[in-house]
Design a protein around this motif. Structure first.
Motif, short mmCIF file in Angstrom:
data_model
loop_
_atom_site.label_atom_id
_atom_site.label_comp_id
_atom_site.label_asym_id
_atom_site.label_seq_id
_atom_site.Cartn_x
_atom_site.Cartn_y
_atom_site.Cartn_z
N ILE A 183 0.14 -12.54 7.55
CA ILE A 183 0.26 -11.07 6.72
C ILE A 183 -1.18 -10.26 6.69
O ILE A 183 -1.89 -10.99 5.92
CB ILE A 183 1.07 -11.12 5.41
CG1 ILE A 183 2.68 -11.79 5.61
CG2 ILE A 183 0.75 -9.88 4.88
CD1 ILE A 183 3.35 -12.02 4.32
N THR A 184 -1.36 -9.41 7.29
CA THR A 184 -2.71 -8.77 7.04
C THR A 184 -2.58 -8.07 5.82
O THR A 184 -1.92 -7.75 5.04
CB THR A 184 -2.54 -7.70 8.34
OG1 THR A 184 -1.80 -6.64 8.08
CG2 THR A 184 -2.69 -8.43 9.55
N ASP A 185 -3.86 -7.43 5.62
CA ASP A 185 -4.33 -6.61 4.47
C ASP A 185 -3.45 -5.35 4.52
O ASP A 185 -2.87 -5.09 3.29
CB ASP A 185 -5.78 -6.51 4.55
CG ASP A 185 -6.28 -5.72 3.34
OD1 ASP A 185 -5.77 -5.94 1.98
OD2 ASP A 185 -6.93 -4.78 3.11
N ASP A 186 -3.20 -4.76 5.62
CA ASP A 186 -2.45 -3.44 5.39
C ASP A 186 -1.06 -3.60 5.25
O ASP A 186 -0.31 -2.94 4.66
CB ASP A 186 -2.51 -2.80 7.02
CG ASP A 186 -3.91 -2.32 7.22
OD1 ASP A 186 -4.40 -1.76 6.25
OD2 ASP A 186 -4.51 -2.03 8.38
N GLN A 187 -0.44 -4.83 5.87
CA GLN A 187 0.83 -5.26 5.47
C GLN A 187 1.19 -5.58 4.06
O GLN A 187 2.18 -5.11 3.37
CB GLN A 187 1.28 -6.24 6.31
CG GLN A 187 1.39 -6.06 7.95
CD GLN A 187 1.69 -7.47 8.51
OE1 GLN A 187 1.15 -8.56 8.28
NE2 GLN A 187 2.35 -7.17 9.44
N LEU A 188 -0.05 -6.14 3.47
CA LEU A 188 0.21 -6.79 2.01
C LEU A 188 0.03 -5.27 1.22
O LEU A 188 0.77 -5.07 0.25
CB LEU A 188 -1.10 -7.59 1.46
CG LEU A 188 -0.97 -8.00 -0.03
CD1 LEU A 188 0.35 -8.69 -0.36
CD2 LEU A 188 -2.15 -8.81 -0.04
N LYS A 189 -0.71 -4.30 1.75
CA LYS A 189 -0.83 -2.90 0.92
C LYS A 189 0.65 -2.26 0.80
O LYS A 189 1.09 -1.94 -0.23
CB LYS A 189 -1.74 -2.13 1.45
CG LYS A 189 -3.13 -2.50 1.37
CD LYS A 189 -4.09 -1.19 2.11
CE LYS A 189 -5.36 -1.78 2.12
NZ LYS A 189 -6.25 -0.69 2.98
N GLN A 190 1.26 -2.45 1.89
CA GLN A 190 2.67 -1.87 1.84
C GLN A 190 3.67 -2.67 1.12
O GLN A 190 4.31 -2.09 0.19
CB GLN A 190 3.11 -1.77 3.35
CG GLN A 190 2.44 -0.95 4.28
CD GLN A 190 2.48 0.32 3.77
OE1 GLN A 190 3.38 0.98 3.49
NE2 GLN A 190 1.29 1.24 4.05
N ILE A 191 3.60 -3.90 0.93
CA ILE A 191 4.44 -4.68 0.02
C ILE A 191 4.06 -4.33 -1.38
O ILE A 191 5.17 -4.07 -2.20
CB ILE A 191 4.15 -6.03 0.50
CG1 ILE A 191 4.80 -6.39 1.86
CG2 ILE A 191 4.85 -7.09 -0.72
CD1 ILE A 191 4.23 -7.93 2.20
N LEU A 192 2.77 -4.32 -1.48
CA LEU A 192 2.63 -3.93 -2.93
C LEU A 192 2.89 -2.49 -3.57
O LEU A 192 3.25 -2.16 -4.70
CB LEU A 192 0.86 -3.87 -3.20
CG LEU A 192 0.23 -5.32 -3.13
CD1 LEU A 192 -1.21 -5.30 -2.84
CD2 LEU A 192 0.29 -6.16 -4.41
N LEU A 193 2.95 -1.63 -2.41
CA LEU A 193 3.10 -0.17 -2.97
C LEU A 193 4.83 -0.28 -2.97
O LEU A 193 5.09 0.36 -4.23
CB LEU A 193 2.81 0.81 -1.89
CG LEU A 193 1.28 1.09 -1.52
CD1 LEU A 193 1.09 1.81 -0.27
CD2 LEU A 193 1.05 2.10 -2.87
N SER A 194 5.33 -0.67 -2.20
CA SER A 194 6.87 -0.85 -2.36
C SER A 194 7.25 -1.56 -3.62
O SER A 194 8.30 -1.42 -4.23
CB SER A 194 7.55 -1.27 -1.07
OG SER A 194 7.13 -2.72 -1.12
N ALA A 195 6.49 -2.69 -4.00
CA ALA A 195 6.88 -3.48 -5.27
C ALA A 195 6.50 -2.68 -6.60
O ALA A 195 7.15 -2.94 -7.59
CB ALA A 195 6.01 -4.83 -5.17
#
Length: 92
Positions: free
Chosen positions: A68-80
């Motif tokens: 999982i890249t930083d950009d993917q983690l950003k999306q997960i954090l935003l959705s959570a």
């Protein structure tokens, strides 16, 4: 006759669980994503724990991408995150 006391060493302690969790997260996350998650953990530990549990759940089901890249983690954090409530003040 008393029941034998359960052996404390049979169950993993919290340090062992955290060590296994950290090892799995190191495999799942890129170094930038790991750094971001650690920063989030300092500010919002509840959010970070929720995301960690989500990522570990994906990995246990075999549905996680290779890393999982930083950009993917950003999306997960935003959705959570819970949506923020906007307050509008009308002055008369």
């Amino acid at each position: 006759m008393s029941d034998p006391a359960p052996d404390v060493n049979d169950q993993p302690n919290e340090d062992q669980i955290n060590a296994q969790k950290d090892m799995l997260l190191k495999q799942l996350l890129s170094s930038e994503a790991r750094l971001r998650l650690n920063n989030v953990k300092m500010v919002k530990p509840d959010l970070a724990n929720m995301v960690e549990n989500y990522l570990l759940g994906l990995a246990s089901q075999g549905r996680s991408p290779s890393q999982i890249t930083d950009d993917q983690l950003k999306q997960i954090l935003l959705s959570a995150q819970q949506p923020k409530k906007d307050f509008k003040i009308n002055r008369i």
